[in-house]
Design an enzyme around this catalytic site. Structure first.
Site, PDB file in Angstrom:
ATOM      1  N   SER A   1     -20.256 -18.089   1.192  1.00  0.00           N
ATOM      2  CA  SER A   1     -21.207 -18.795   0.325  1.00  0.00           C
ATOM      3  C   SER A   1     -21.201 -20.286   0.632  1.00  0.00           C
ATOM      4  O   SER A   1     -20.216 -20.832   1.144  1.00  0.00           O
ATOM      5  CB  SER A   1     -20.838 -18.581  -1.139  1.00  0.00           C
ATOM      6  OG  SER A   1     -20.866 -17.216  -1.460  1.00  0.00           O
TER       7      SER A   1
HETATM    8  N1  SAH Z   1     -17.012 -15.032  -1.520  1.00  0.00           N
HETATM    9  C1  SAH Z   1     -16.748 -14.771  -0.134  1.00  0.00           C
HETATM   10  C2  SAH Z   1     -17.693 -13.754   0.525  1.00  0.00           C
HETATM   11  C3  SAH Z   1     -19.106 -13.715   0.095  1.00  0.00           C
HETATM   12  S1  SAH Z   1     -20.060 -12.483   0.960  1.00  0.00           S
HETATM   13  C4  SAH Z   1     -16.804 -16.045   0.666  1.00  0.00           C
HETATM   14  O1  SAH Z   1     -17.470 -16.969   0.230  1.00  0.00           O
HETATM   15  O2  SAH Z   1     -16.178 -16.071   1.716  1.00  0.00           O
HETATM   16  C5  SAH Z   1     -19.786 -11.080  -0.063  1.00  0.00           C
HETATM   17  C6  SAH Z   1     -18.589 -10.259   0.324  1.00  0.00           C
HETATM   18  O3  SAH Z   1     -18.600  -9.111  -0.503  1.00  0.00           O
HETATM   19  C7  SAH Z   1     -18.615  -9.768   1.758  1.00  0.00           C
HETATM   20  O4  SAH Z   1     -17.408 -10.115   2.375  1.00  0.00           O
HETATM   21  C8  SAH Z   1     -18.768  -8.241   1.614  1.00  0.00           C
HETATM   22  O5  SAH Z   1     -18.093  -7.538   2.649  1.00  0.00           O
HETATM   23  C9  SAH Z   1     -18.159  -7.999   0.248  1.00  0.00           C
HETATM   24  N2  SAH Z   1     -18.588  -6.790  -0.450  1.00  0.00           N
HETATM   25  C10 SAH Z   1     -19.849  -6.281  -0.582  1.00  0.00           C
HETATM   26  N3  SAH Z   1     -19.827  -5.150  -1.314  1.00  0.00           N
HETATM   27  C11 SAH Z   1     -18.516  -4.929  -1.653  1.00  0.00           C
HETATM   28  C12 SAH Z   1     -17.847  -3.916  -2.405  1.00  0.00           C
HETATM   29  N4  SAH Z   1     -18.498  -2.878  -2.941  1.00  0.00           N
HETATM   30  N5  SAH Z   1     -16.513  -4.027  -2.568  1.00  0.00           N
HETATM   31  C13 SAH Z   1     -15.819  -5.063  -2.005  1.00  0.00           C
HETATM   32  N6  SAH Z   1     -16.387  -6.038  -1.284  1.00  0.00           N
HETATM   33  C14 SAH Z   1     -17.725  -5.976  -1.109  1.00  0.00           C
END
Ligand code: SAH
Length: 215
Positions: free
Chosen positions: A50
């Site tokens: 993000s």
């Molecule tokens: N907040 C983090 C990542 C944001 S992107 C940062 O800023 O680095 C959203 C993340 O959610 C991704 O890494 C994706 O793989 C994860 N994600 C999506 N669906 C998910 C689920 N059902 N369970 C766990 N993680 C999930």
């Protein structure tokens, strides 16, 4: 970067400023030169880290629920950046738990955290990142004072509300194409109050298969 976020009124508390200053975003991304630019960046697997202002906004919304000793769950922890900020804020007496469904991202987030100011919390156990479906939360350390979801859910997963402490707060983007960042406060009688904070654009909270297919 933090000064800029303060000048724009996004970072308003000392605690959030200190956490974001302590945890160097540069060690959480591969392209260090763009690390402090205020936009999301690809981290592979069809997802992004993000933008700094979104991290800052979520930290601010959760700040009162991130006091030393409190418990926080970070769903979709990705690079581990925000989980690391949470760990710095809740300290060694608290708990910061990340849940991420891509095992490779969990492994790289652990390396990132080890290279950051949050490394001691990982070593000593108040910070941990797990592979799992975050729509189920992480029951082991529930209930949580704060839950952050870093991906947009079609609707608020029931498990996350169940795992929230009375008095606790969940911040979650909700929607498909049009999404709202929702702030969910659990009242002392277990009911919840929900308000829309702002319109946002996150990657979906979905199954691993759908994400890797790029649905
Ligand atoms: N907040 C983090 C990542 C944001 S992107 C940062 O800023 O680095 C959203 C993340 O959610 C991704 O890494 C994706 O793989 C994860 N994600 C999506 N669906 C998910 C689920 N059902 N369970 C766990 N993680 C999930």
């Amino acid at each position: 970067m933090v000064e800029n976020l303060q000048n724009h009124g996004i970072v308003t508390s000392d605690e959030v400023a200190k956490a974001m200053e302590a945890v160097d975003r540069g060690v959480f991304v591969t392209d260090r030169s763009s690390a402090y630019v205020d936009s999301p960046m690809s981290i592979g697997y069809n997802v992004t880290i993000s933008a700094p202002h979104m991290h800052a906004m979520c930290l601010q919304l959760l700040e009162k629920h991130l006091k030393p000793g409190m418990r926080v769950l970070d769903v979709g922890s990705g690079t581990g950046y925000l989980t690391a900020c949470f760990a710095v804020m809740v300290g060694t007496e608290g708990r910061a738990i990340g849940v991420e469904h891509i095992p490779e991202l969990v492994a790289s987030s652990v390396k990132n955290i080890e290279a950051s100011a949050a490394s001691p919390f990982l070593k000593e156990g108040s910070l941990a990142v797990h592979v799992g479906d975050g729509r189920q939360g992480w029951a082991e350390f529930a209930p949580y004072d704060a839950i952050h979801v870093g991906a947009a859910a079609p609707e608020i997963p029931e498990a996350l509300i169940d795992q929230l402490k009375p008095g606790g707060r969940l911040v979650i983007p909700v929607g498909n194409i049009f999404q709202d960042l929702q702030v969910v406060d659990k009242n002392s009688d277990g009911s919840v109050s929900i308000k829309d904070e702002t319109s946002v654009r996150y990657v979906p909270l979905t199954s691993r298969e759908a994400q890797l297919r790029g649905d």
